[in-house]
Design a protein around this motif. Structure first.
Motif, short mmCIF file in Angstrom:
data_model
loop_
_atom_site.label_atom_id
_atom_site.label_comp_id
_atom_site.label_asym_id
_atom_site.label_seq_id
_atom_site.Cartn_x
_atom_site.Cartn_y
_atom_site.Cartn_z
N VAL A 1 -2.04 10.73 1.27
CA VAL A 1 -2.18 9.27 1.46
C VAL A 1 -0.80 8.59 1.46
O VAL A 1 -0.53 7.69 2.29
N SER A 2 0.05 9.04 0.54
CA SER A 2 1.40 8.46 0.46
C SER A 2 2.18 8.72 1.74
O SER A 2 2.85 7.83 2.28
N THR A 3 2.08 9.96 2.26
CA THR A 3 2.81 10.30 3.48
C THR A 3 2.31 9.48 4.67
O THR A 3 3.11 8.96 5.47
N SER B 1 4.00 2.44 7.66
CA SER B 1 5.00 1.40 7.41
C SER B 1 6.24 1.61 8.28
O SER B 1 6.81 0.65 8.82
N LEU B 2 6.66 2.87 8.41
CA LEU B 2 7.82 3.16 9.25
C LEU B 2 7.55 2.81 10.71
O LEU B 2 8.39 2.21 11.39
N VAL C 1 8.36 -3.74 14.71
CA VAL C 1 8.94 -5.06 14.49
C VAL C 1 10.28 -5.18 15.21
O VAL C 1 10.57 -6.20 15.87
N ILE C 2 11.11 -4.15 15.11
CA ILE C 2 12.40 -4.17 15.79
C ILE C 2 12.20 -4.24 17.30
O ILE C 2 12.89 -5.00 18.01
N PHE C 3 11.22 -3.47 17.80
CA PHE C 3 10.93 -3.48 19.23
C PHE C 3 10.47 -4.85 19.71
O PHE C 3 10.93 -5.36 20.74
N VAL D 1 0.85 -1.21 0.00
CA VAL D 1 0.00 0.00 0.00
C VAL D 1 0.87 1.25 0.00
O VAL D 1 0.61 2.22 -0.74
N SER D 2 1.92 1.22 0.81
CA SER D 2 2.82 2.38 0.90
C SER D 2 3.51 2.63 -0.42
O SER D 2 3.56 3.78 -0.90
#
Length: 507
Positions: free
Chosen positions: A467-469, A475-476, A482-484, A431-432
């Motif tokens: 929308v892109s931002t 996602s960021l 995920v890292i956490f 999506v991103s």
């Protein structure tokens, strides 16, 4: 310059090819040597007589079971007599093959005389046939010489008055015992050649063969180990049992076959241990407490003993040249130290080497060696390591911090959370990237004049950029999550690693 470079590359290639060839040759020689040192055993389907139909699988099942038990025997003592007979069999087989080839050549020579060729052609063919026959006769004579040397060597060994050993005498050695095709298949002997030649061809040293009979409702099994080589007789062993006791029957037969297969005489070990309560192991197998004598076959064996409060002891020796040996082992008491053990604010049950030592805080007497322990508080377990040493004094205070939650469930929760977070990130990326691509296309189209210069177009471009931002921000954020979650999962998994009990100043 180019020619020199080409030559250097060619030299390198040749060197690499040569090295690779040497490695292949070395590997082949090693495998060949390994095969030659193995004493390979195979088994064939037993013959059956009068066995009820419901037990018709026994002629195949029993040899497979015997092979499985034989695989526990590690090696065989190969005596000079066996080496002589096997070498004699190989030479005799090769000599017989040459005699047959010579016979074919003589027949070929005789056919030349009866042919319709002219005199010169017959003479030339006859001369060639004579040369071939002479070569075969020379090869046969060489084999005759080798066979005579072995026979003379065997006769010299039997001469009791001769103390000097003849030159070239075979020496006894041990061969590792292996199963033909890992015991997964039964051997089917070919009908066209003798058993000895068939076994030599298939690189088999001995064949387990036998019969299965029904005698008045009892299962009667006869087994022998056959090499097919003349002069190497093997005694047959037989046993009878009910059809339901086939496992016991196979075990009894195998025990009686072991001395033949290992080619060593039985030896009795009379083992005495101090203290008498110690557990005794011979070659890793526990000896029942009521048995003070153990019968093994001659050779190298390992006797080990263990008892609470004593240091474990092991004795390794070769037991040969006598019918019985006395093995006496005196165990030394372990040096121990009494420590005060605590789990801070949380009480826990303490287990050391699976033995229960009470609830914390408690005093524990331990040997001066590393011990793995477990602290149990309900369903929550904590593994730890105690490292007593000679410098540790009586009453030393040791602590371990127990886990607050059950480690297994904690790890499962953290792992599932990590997987869901990773899945959400994967779903957000398309999506991103798609929204970012559309926004870029819209923006480029507007700036390059390919889109109508209206307020609606400006609004559309701005909306796609927004929308892109937002999608990239999501996602960021999911990536950071995920890292956490990965870090949390690693921290939870780290709780499984045993920690060391810590000493403080308390006495």
């Amino acid at each position: 310059m180019c020619s020199h470079s080409f030559r250097r590359k060619s030299v390198r290639r040749v060197s690499l090819c040569s090295a690779f060839a040497v490695l292949l040759l070395f590997s082949a020689l090693n495998s060949l040597c390994a095969e030659e040192t193995d004493w390979v055993i195979a088994a064939e389907k037993f013959t059956a007589s009068g066995v009820p139909k419901v037990y018709e699988s026994f002629p195949e099942m029993i040899p497979r079971l015997i092979l499985a038990r034989i695989s526990a025997i590690r090696e065989r003592m190969v005596l000079p007599n066996e080496k002589e007979l096997r070498r004699l069999q190989e030479l005799s087989t090769a000599r017989l093959k040459l005699i047959r080839e010579r016979s074919d050549l003589i027949l070929e020579r005789d056919q030349v005389l009866l042919s319709s060729n002219d005199f010169l052609m017959k003479k030339r063919n006859k001369s060639e046939a004579r040369k071939k026959i002479a070569i075969k006769e020379k090869e046969i004579a060489e084999y005759d010489k080798k066979i005579k040397e072995i026979i003379d060597l065997h006769d010299n060994d039997k001469d009791q008055d001769t103390n000097k050993k003849p030159k070239g005498e075979y020496s006894a050695g041990t061969n590792a015992i292996a199963l033909w095709k890992d015991g997964k298949e039964l051997y089917a002997r070919p009908e066209s050649i003798t058993l000895a030649n068939a076994l030599i061809k298939d690189k088999i040293s001995a064949l387990v063969c036998g019969s299965v009979e029904d005698i008045a409702g009892y299962l009667y099994v006869t087994v022998k180990i056959d090499t097919g080589i003349a002069g190497m007789p093997y005694e047959e062993v037989s046993e009878a049992a009910s059809y339901d006791d086939v496992s016991m029957l196979v075990s009894t037969l195998t025990v009686r076959l072991i001395p033949q297969i290992a080619n060593r005489a039985p030896v009795k070990l009379e083992i005495s241990v101090e203290p008498t309560s110690a557990q005794v192991y011979v070659d890793g197998k526990l000896v029942p407490p009521e048995d003070s004598d153990v019968t093994v076959f001659a050779g190298e064996h390992i006797v080990s003993v263990s008892a609470p409060g004593y240091m474990s002891a092991t004795k390794k020796a070769r037991f040969e040249g006598a019918d019985a040996f006395n093995v006496k082992i005196v165990m030394q008491e372990e040096k121990t130290v009494t420590i005060s053990f605590d789990t801070l604010k949380t009480s826990a049950s303490i287990f050391l080497n699976t033995r229960y030592y009470g609830e914390t805080p408690t005093d524990i007497t331990l040997p001066l060696k590393p011990v793995i322990g477990e602290a149990m508080n309900g369903d929550v377990e904590t593994w730890f390591v105690l490292m007593p040493d000679k410098s540790m004094n009586e009453g030393t205070h040791l602590t371990v911090k127990p886990n607050k939650t059950e480690t297994g469930k904690k790890i499962d929760r953290r792992r599932n959370t990590f997987y869901w977070s990773l899945g959400a990130l994967y779903l957000s990326l398309p999506v991103s990237m798609l929204s970012y691509g559309v926004a870029q296309d819209k923006y480029n189209a507007y700036t390059e004049g390919r889109m109508a210069q209206t307020d609606a177009s400006v609004s559309e471009v701005n909306n796609w950029i927004k929308v892109s931002t937002i999608s990239r921000g999501v996602s960021l954020a999911l990536g950071v999550n995920v890292i956490f979650q990965l870090v949390r999962y690693i921290v939870a998994a780290n709780d499984v690693i045993p920690e060391f009990a810590k000493s403080d100043s308390k006495k």
